[in-house]
Design a protein around this motif. Structure first.
Motif, mmCIF file in Angstrom:
data_model
loop_
_atom_site.group_PDB
_atom_site.id
_atom_site.type_symbol
_atom_site.label_atom_id
_atom_site.label_comp_id
_atom_site.label_asym_id
_atom_site.label_seq_id
_atom_site.Cartn_x
_atom_site.Cartn_y
_atom_site.Cartn_z
ATOM 1 N N UNK A 8 0.803 -1.227 0.000
ATOM 2 C CA UNK A 8 0.000 0.000 0.000
ATOM 3 C C UNK A 8 0.833 1.273 0.000
ATOM 4 N N UNK A 9 2.149 1.136 0.199
ATOM 5 C CA UNK A 9 3.007 2.312 0.305
ATOM 6 C C UNK A 9 4.246 2.139 -0.558
ATOM 7 N N UNK A 10 4.185 2.567 -1.811
ATOM 8 C CA UNK A 10 5.342 2.402 -2.684
ATOM 9 C C UNK A 10 6.585 3.095 -2.131
ATOM 10 N N UNK A 11 6.370 4.146 -1.344
ATOM 11 C CA UNK A 11 7.468 4.911 -0.749
ATOM 12 C C UNK A 11 7.591 4.598 0.740
ATOM 13 N N UNK A 62 2.586 9.363 7.871
ATOM 14 C CA UNK A 62 1.539 8.340 8.005
ATOM 15 C C UNK A 62 1.521 7.404 6.805
ATOM 16 N N UNK A 63 0.944 6.205 7.004
ATOM 17 C CA UNK A 63 0.918 5.198 5.963
ATOM 18 C C UNK A 63 -0.444 5.121 5.291
ATOM 19 N N UNK A 64 -0.448 4.771 4.001
ATOM 20 C CA UNK A 64 -1.697 4.466 3.309
ATOM 21 C C UNK A 64 -2.332 3.212 3.914
ATOM 22 N N UNK A 65 -3.641 3.101 3.784
ATOM 23 C CA UNK A 65 -4.374 1.917 4.225
ATOM 24 C C UNK A 65 -4.553 0.971 3.042
ATOM 25 N N UNK A 66 -4.141 -0.292 3.166
ATOM 26 C CA UNK A 66 -4.295 -1.222 2.047
ATOM 27 C C UNK A 66 -5.758 -1.570 1.792
ATOM 28 N N UNK A 126 -6.340 -4.587 -12.444
ATOM 29 C CA UNK A 126 -5.397 -3.760 -13.178
ATOM 30 C C UNK A 126 -4.634 -2.845 -12.260
ATOM 31 N N UNK A 127 -4.556 -1.560 -12.630
ATOM 32 C CA UNK A 127 -3.760 -0.602 -11.876
ATOM 33 C C UNK A 127 -4.380 -0.256 -10.523
ATOM 34 N N UNK A 142 -0.824 -0.029 -8.735
ATOM 35 C CA UNK A 142 0.171 1.020 -8.993
ATOM 36 C C UNK A 142 -0.348 2.421 -8.674
ATOM 37 N N UNK A 143 -1.582 2.526 -8.118
ATOM 38 C CA UNK A 143 -2.144 3.862 -7.904
ATOM 39 C C UNK A 143 -2.147 4.304 -6.442
ATOM 40 N N UNK A 144 -1.490 3.566 -5.552
ATOM 41 C CA UNK A 144 -1.358 4.070 -4.189
ATOM 42 C C UNK A 144 -0.464 5.314 -4.208
ATOM 43 N N UNK A 145 -0.894 6.400 -3.593
ATOM 44 C CA UNK A 145 -0.106 7.643 -3.675
ATOM 45 C C UNK A 145 1.130 7.627 -2.793
ATOM 46 N N UNK A 146 2.155 8.319 -3.214
ATOM 47 C CA UNK A 146 3.294 8.582 -2.343
ATOM 48 C C UNK A 146 2.916 9.698 -1.369
#
Length: 355
Positions: A317-320, A330-334, A343-344, A348-352
């Motif tokens: 959930x957190x590419x960065x 803070x972290x994104x929520x998966x 697809x994406x 690939x659309x979880x934000x930094x």
């Protein structure tokens, strides 16, 4: 305490800039033929700041496939697809190893290219259902591999490892955990063979040791890791561990002379067994303590229980993730609804955090 995460280290022949790595995560986004695409390359490249990327489980043969649209690494098309991924990760200054996963009896004919019966150490049907293109279905009784077919399967792993290196991977990880084929050979709940691969401890660990030996001989021990899930209390994929405190130390003593790059432990909660295996293992130990926070994982490094730690859904959930942990962001929520297939979206659309 988090400072323990940021010290560089060397794992076999692979130099890591720090110690926070990405765990293998099945995402089921290859083509129907098991070929990785530009979308997969984008996904992995986004996460290249992890110390090491361990890829999703990748079948070493047609018989090794357990789930729909998972990647393979046994054809020229597979090599070309994975080359897109490794090139993208290396361009982003990352390191990547391909996990070789033969699912054994955890499969269904509808999920494989040849639609044959799954294979296993013994013809013992696993309980439960599995996802197929037409929905959930009961897993069938597998076909027992002949002694000659077991040897041929070892060669499948060897060839797949060579293909992974040809595809530009920095190494491979042998999946010996979670109730899949290598793990199935270890315990009588899935292995009731009467040849040299069943019965005694030495016989039940033989397949795992032969696979590790073959892969290390093919690509070098310094580029070979193995993942195990000792002391698992959840009967992963209907595999009951009958003697883990006896078997896993025995297995590690047999693997230790190979001088593999690393052992990757999926921790099942048995701390006593984990401490025992830490003392026995002579090279890098990578630990995946599922569900633990970052501070707990860093403490494992600080106290010498692990050399490197892996994270799963946090990395998904957190590419960065590395940058977020360093800065305290803070972290994104998966989103579990997008874990498998698609697809994406959720891939690939979880934000930094910067975005």
């Amino acid at each position: 305490m988090l400072n323990a995460l940021w010290n560089p280290t060397v794992v076999g022949e692979i130099s890591l800039p720090h110690r926070l790595a990405m765990a293998p995560l099945t995402r089921s986004r290859a083509t129907p033929d098991g070929v990785q695409t530009e979308l997969n390359a984008e996904y992995y490249a986004q996460r290249a700041s992890h110390a090491l990327i361990i890829t999703e489980g990748t079948q070493p043969s047609a018989d090794g496939q357990g789930y729909p649209v998972t990647p393979g690494i046994y054809t020229e098309e597979h090599i070309a697809g994975w080359r897109k991924v490794t090139d993208a990760v290396h361009k982003a200054d990352g390191r990547i190893v391909i996990q070789l996963m033969h699912t054994g009896r955890i499969s269904h004919p509808d999920n494989t290219p040849h639609h044959r019966q799954p294979v296993a150490p013994s013809a013992i049907k696993p309980a439960g259902q599995t996802f197929t293109p037409s929905g959930l279905q009961e897993m069938p009784e597998p076909r027992e591999l002949s002694t000659e077919e077991v040897a041929a399967t070892v060669d499948d792993f060897r060839r797949a490892a060579a293909a992974a290196i040809a595809a530009g991977a920095d190494g491979v990880e042998i999946h010996g955990a979670n109730g899949y084929l290598v793990n199935q050979f270890l315990f009588p709940s899935a292995n009731q063979r009467t040849d040299q691969y069943g019965g005694s401890l030495d016989n039940r660990i033989r397949f795992a040791v032969e696979v590790a030996t073959a892969v290390a001989d093919e690509i070098g021990a310094g580029r070979t890791g193995i993942r195990l899930s000792p002391g698992n209390p959840f009967k992963l994929n209907d595999l009951a561990e009958s003697d883990p405190h006896e078997l896993y130390p025995h297995l590690l003593r047999a693997l230790a002379p190979l001088n593999l790059a690393y052992l990757h432990i999926g921790h099942g909660g048995d701390e006593e067994l984990l401490f025992t295996l830490r003392k026995l293992w002579p090279t890098t130990l990578i630990l995946n303590r599922a569900g633990a926070d970052i501070a707990t994982r860093a403490k494992d490094i600080e106290e010498g229980l692990a050399d490197v730690v892996t994270v799963g859904t946090m990395a998904l959930a957190n590419p960065d993730l590395v940058e977020r942990v360093r800065s305290g962001a803070p972290l994104n929520t998966p989103d579990p609804a997008t874990f498998y297939g698609g697809g994406a979206a959720g891939y690939t659309d979880y934000p930094t955090h910067a975005a």
